[in-house]
Write a protein that holds these residues in place. Sequence first.
Motif, mmCIF file in Angstrom:
data_model
loop_
_atom_site.group_PDB
_atom_site.id
_atom_site.type_symbol
_atom_site.label_atom_id
_atom_site.label_comp_id
_atom_site.label_asym_id
_atom_site.label_seq_id
_atom_site.Cartn_x
_atom_site.Cartn_y
_atom_site.Cartn_z
ATOM 1 N N LYS A 182 0.832 -1.206 0.000
ATOM 2 C CA LYS A 182 0.000 0.000 0.000
ATOM 3 C C LYS A 182 0.868 1.257 0.000
ATOM 4 O O LYS A 182 1.905 1.318 0.663
ATOM 5 C CB LYS A 182 -0.898 0.023 1.243
ATOM 6 N N SER A 183 0.403 2.268 -0.741
ATOM 7 C CA SER A 183 1.105 3.545 -0.746
ATOM 8 C C SER A 183 1.215 4.089 0.676
ATOM 9 O O SER A 183 0.434 3.728 1.554
ATOM 10 C CB SER A 183 0.367 4.547 -1.640
ATOM 11 N N ILE A 184 2.143 4.946 0.911
ATOM 12 C CA ILE A 184 2.510 5.517 2.206
ATOM 13 C C ILE A 184 3.248 4.469 3.047
ATOM 14 O O ILE A 184 4.387 4.691 3.458
ATOM 15 C CB ILE A 184 1.323 6.083 3.013
ATOM 16 N N ASN A 185 2.629 3.306 3.288
ATOM 17 C CA ASN A 185 3.311 2.226 4.006
ATOM 18 C C ASN A 185 4.600 1.826 3.298
ATOM 19 O O ASN A 185 5.539 1.327 3.925
ATOM 20 C CB ASN A 185 2.413 0.994 4.116
ATOM 21 N N SER A 186 4.647 2.028 1.992
ATOM 22 C CA SER A 186 5.800 1.573 1.203
ATOM 23 C C SER A 186 7.031 2.455 1.372
ATOM 24 O O SER A 186 8.149 2.042 1.052
ATOM 25 C CB SER A 186 5.416 1.525 -0.276
ATOM 26 N N LYS A 187 6.867 3.687 1.863
ATOM 27 C CA LYS A 187 7.998 4.621 1.941
ATOM 28 C C LYS A 187 9.166 4.077 2.741
ATOM 29 O O LYS A 187 10.330 4.298 2.402
ATOM 30 C CB LYS A 187 7.534 5.951 2.553
ATOM 31 N N VAL A 188 8.867 3.366 3.811
ATOM 32 C CA VAL A 188 9.937 2.898 4.700
ATOM 33 C C VAL A 188 10.868 1.921 4.004
ATOM 34 O O VAL A 188 12.040 1.793 4.360
ATOM 35 C CB VAL A 188 9.324 2.281 5.992
ATOM 36 N N PHE A 189 10.402 1.238 2.971
ATOM 37 C CA PHE A 189 11.260 0.330 2.213
ATOM 38 C C PHE A 189 12.414 1.082 1.558
ATOM 39 O O PHE A 189 13.484 0.534 1.346
ATOM 40 C CB PHE A 189 10.454 -0.386 1.124
ATOM 41 N N TYR A 190 12.193 2.338 1.221
ATOM 42 C CA TYR A 190 13.206 3.143 0.551
ATOM 43 C C TYR A 190 14.196 3.765 1.529
ATOM 44 O O TYR A 190 15.328 4.084 1.145
ATOM 45 C CB TYR A 190 12.534 4.253 -0.262
ATOM 46 N N HIS A 191 13.779 3.951 2.764
ATOM 47 C CA HIS A 191 14.607 4.683 3.716
ATOM 48 C C HIS A 191 15.322 3.795 4.734
ATOM 49 O O HIS A 191 16.238 4.256 5.422
ATOM 50 C CB HIS A 191 13.751 5.707 4.471
ATOM 51 N N SER A 192 14.934 2.548 4.838
ATOM 52 C CA SER A 192 15.489 1.679 5.868
ATOM 53 C C SER A 192 16.787 1.012 5.408
ATOM 54 O O SER A 192 16.911 0.587 4.261
ATOM 55 C CB SER A 192 14.478 0.591 6.256
ATOM 56 N N LYS A 193 17.740 0.929 6.325
ATOM 57 C CA LYS A 193 18.976 0.185 6.052
ATOM 58 C C LYS A 193 18.821 -1.287 6.420
ATOM 59 O O LYS A 193 19.709 -2.099 6.167
ATOM 60 C CB LYS A 193 20.139 0.792 6.824
ATOM 61 N N TYR A 194 17.669 -1.615 7.002
ATOM 62 C CA TYR A 194 17.420 -2.989 7.424
ATOM 63 C C TYR A 194 16.715 -3.754 6.304
ATOM 64 O O TYR A 194 16.084 -3.170 5.430
ATOM 65 C CB TYR A 194 16.591 -3.005 8.707
ATOM 66 N N THR A 195 16.805 -5.066 6.365
ATOM 67 C CA THR A 195 16.243 -5.915 5.313
ATOM 68 C C THR A 195 14.784 -6.248 5.604
ATOM 69 O O THR A 195 14.464 -6.731 6.690
ATOM 70 C CB THR A 195 17.043 -7.223 5.190
ATOM 71 N N PRO A 196 13.884 -5.990 4.655
ATOM 72 C CA PRO A 196 12.476 -6.316 4.888
ATOM 73 C C PRO A 196 12.181 -7.791 4.614
ATOM 74 O O PRO A 196 12.642 -8.352 3.615
ATOM 75 C CB PRO A 196 11.740 -5.429 3.880
ATOM 76 N N LYS A 197 11.411 -8.379 5.503
ATOM 77 C CA LYS A 197 10.873 -9.715 5.269
ATOM 78 C C LYS A 197 9.366 -9.576 5.142
ATOM 79 O O LYS A 197 8.707 -9.074 6.056
ATOM 80 C CB LYS A 197 11.230 -10.676 6.398
ATOM 81 N N VAL A 198 8.825 -10.004 4.014
ATOM 82 C CA VAL A 198 7.383 -9.877 3.753
ATOM 83 C C VAL A 198 6.776 -11.275 3.668
ATOM 84 O O VAL A 198 7.215 -12.096 2.856
ATOM 85 C CB VAL A 198 7.116 -9.111 2.445
ATOM 86 N N THR A 199 5.793 -11.530 4.505
ATOM 87 C CA THR A 199 5.116 -12.825 4.487
ATOM 88 C C THR A 199 3.601 -12.622 4.422
ATOM 89 O O THR A 199 3.085 -11.575 4.821
ATOM 90 C CB THR A 199 5.454 -13.661 5.736
ATOM 91 N N VAL A 200 2.905 -13.617 3.918
ATOM 92 C CA VAL A 200 1.441 -13.564 3.837
ATOM 93 C C VAL A 200 0.858 -13.747 5.234
ATOM 94 O O VAL A 200 1.169 -14.714 5.931
ATOM 95 C CB VAL A 200 0.904 -14.640 2.875
ATOM 96 N N HIS A 201 0.028 -12.805 5.637
ATOM 97 C CA HIS A 201 -0.565 -12.814 6.972
ATOM 98 C C HIS A 201 -1.958 -13.427 6.965
ATOM 99 O O HIS A 201 -2.324 -14.206 7.846
ATOM 100 C CB HIS A 201 -0.620 -11.387 7.505
ATOM 101 N N SER A 202 -2.758 -13.084 5.949
ATOM 102 C CA SER A 202 -4.129 -13.586 5.867
ATOM 103 C C SER A 202 -4.618 -13.433 4.429
ATOM 104 O O SER A 202 -4.310 -12.442 3.766
ATOM 105 C CB SER A 202 -5.044 -12.802 6.810
ATOM 106 N N VAL A 203 -5.391 -14.414 3.969
ATOM 107 C CA VAL A 203 -5.864 -14.416 2.590
ATOM 108 C C VAL A 203 -7.382 -14.543 2.560
ATOM 109 O O VAL A 203 -7.960 -15.394 3.234
ATOM 110 C CB VAL A 203 -5.240 -15.588 1.793
ATOM 111 N N GLU A 204 -8.016 -13.663 1.794
ATOM 112 C CA GLU A 204 -9.434 -13.804 1.491
ATOM 113 C C GLU A 204 -9.545 -14.216 0.035
ATOM 114 O O GLU A 204 -9.002 -13.539 -0.845
ATOM 115 C CB GLU A 204 -10.178 -12.487 1.721
ATOM 116 N N LYS A 205 -10.245 -15.316 -0.229
ATOM 117 C CA LYS A 205 -10.288 -15.834 -1.596
ATOM 118 C C LYS A 205 -11.691 -16.322 -1.955
ATOM 119 O O LYS A 205 -12.470 -16.724 -1.093
ATOM 120 C CB LYS A 205 -9.277 -16.962 -1.764
ATOM 121 N N ASN A 206 -11.985 -16.281 -3.236
ATOM 122 C CA ASN A 206 -13.249 -16.782 -3.765
ATOM 123 C C ASN A 206 -13.016 -17.135 -5.235
ATOM 124 O O ASN A 206 -13.430 -16.415 -6.134
ATOM 125 C CB ASN A 206 -14.354 -15.735 -3.618
ATOM 126 N N GLY A 207 -12.338 -18.239 -5.455
ATOM 127 C CA GLY A 207 -11.938 -18.602 -6.806
ATOM 128 C C GLY A 207 -10.648 -17.912 -7.210
ATOM 129 O O GLY A 207 -9.705 -18.525 -7.689
#
Length: 219
Positions: A182-207
């Motif tokens: 999501k926009s705004i939330n993404s800014k920290v990826f550009y400014h952080s010297k730390y490594t981001p780990k992104v994992t799936v937290h919850s999924v809503e699905k219907n086909g």
Amino acid sequence: MKKIIKNIYLTWRTGKGGRRIPIGRIKKNSTEGITFSYLKRNVEEAQKKGFVLFEGFPDIDKIYSSNVLDIFGHRLIKNERTDSKFFYEFWMIEPDKREDKYYLLAMTQGLVPTDNFEFLADFYPANNLCFITEISGLSNAQIESSFLNDNDTLESVLERENEYDKYAVALYKEGKKLGYVKSINSKVFYHSKYTPKVTVHSVEKNGVLKRVFIKVKFQ
């Protein structure tokens, strides 16, 4: 404890799949407390698409410093609700933070099903920063529901040349593009010297995948 939230941006969009427009900013500091002000140029853009000024804040030129969290706090869950325990666990809210409306707005996005407002935090790039957000642009991809599962690890890629968002962060699994942080939330990826780990937290699905919430942690 180090501050993790720079500002909270109030965003609005026309509906599902629409581009999020930051139309206001909530700031917190030791001298002025909590203030809210509109981003005038963005508001004017949003008004052309049907945006109406947020109830309780009718003046586009005013800096509001009274009752800001009382007004926005109505979007937060009440502790007496039977599902509040699940809500706090989903957003990973610690017990000692459950009365902090500023923190709760930033971490839970103040989502309600009846409108198109979201409260998105611009985070400081701290070590061990961890938050829940959502994949945007997912509806455009029409991905089969079996492709993602809880706890899957995703690759994050900075799209520095993105024409719509200079802080765009694309998300991939096995080389397939899913959407964006999501926009705004993404800014920290550009400014952080730390490594981001992104994992799936919850999924809503219907086909196909409808909504995918992700956990982001910097280490």
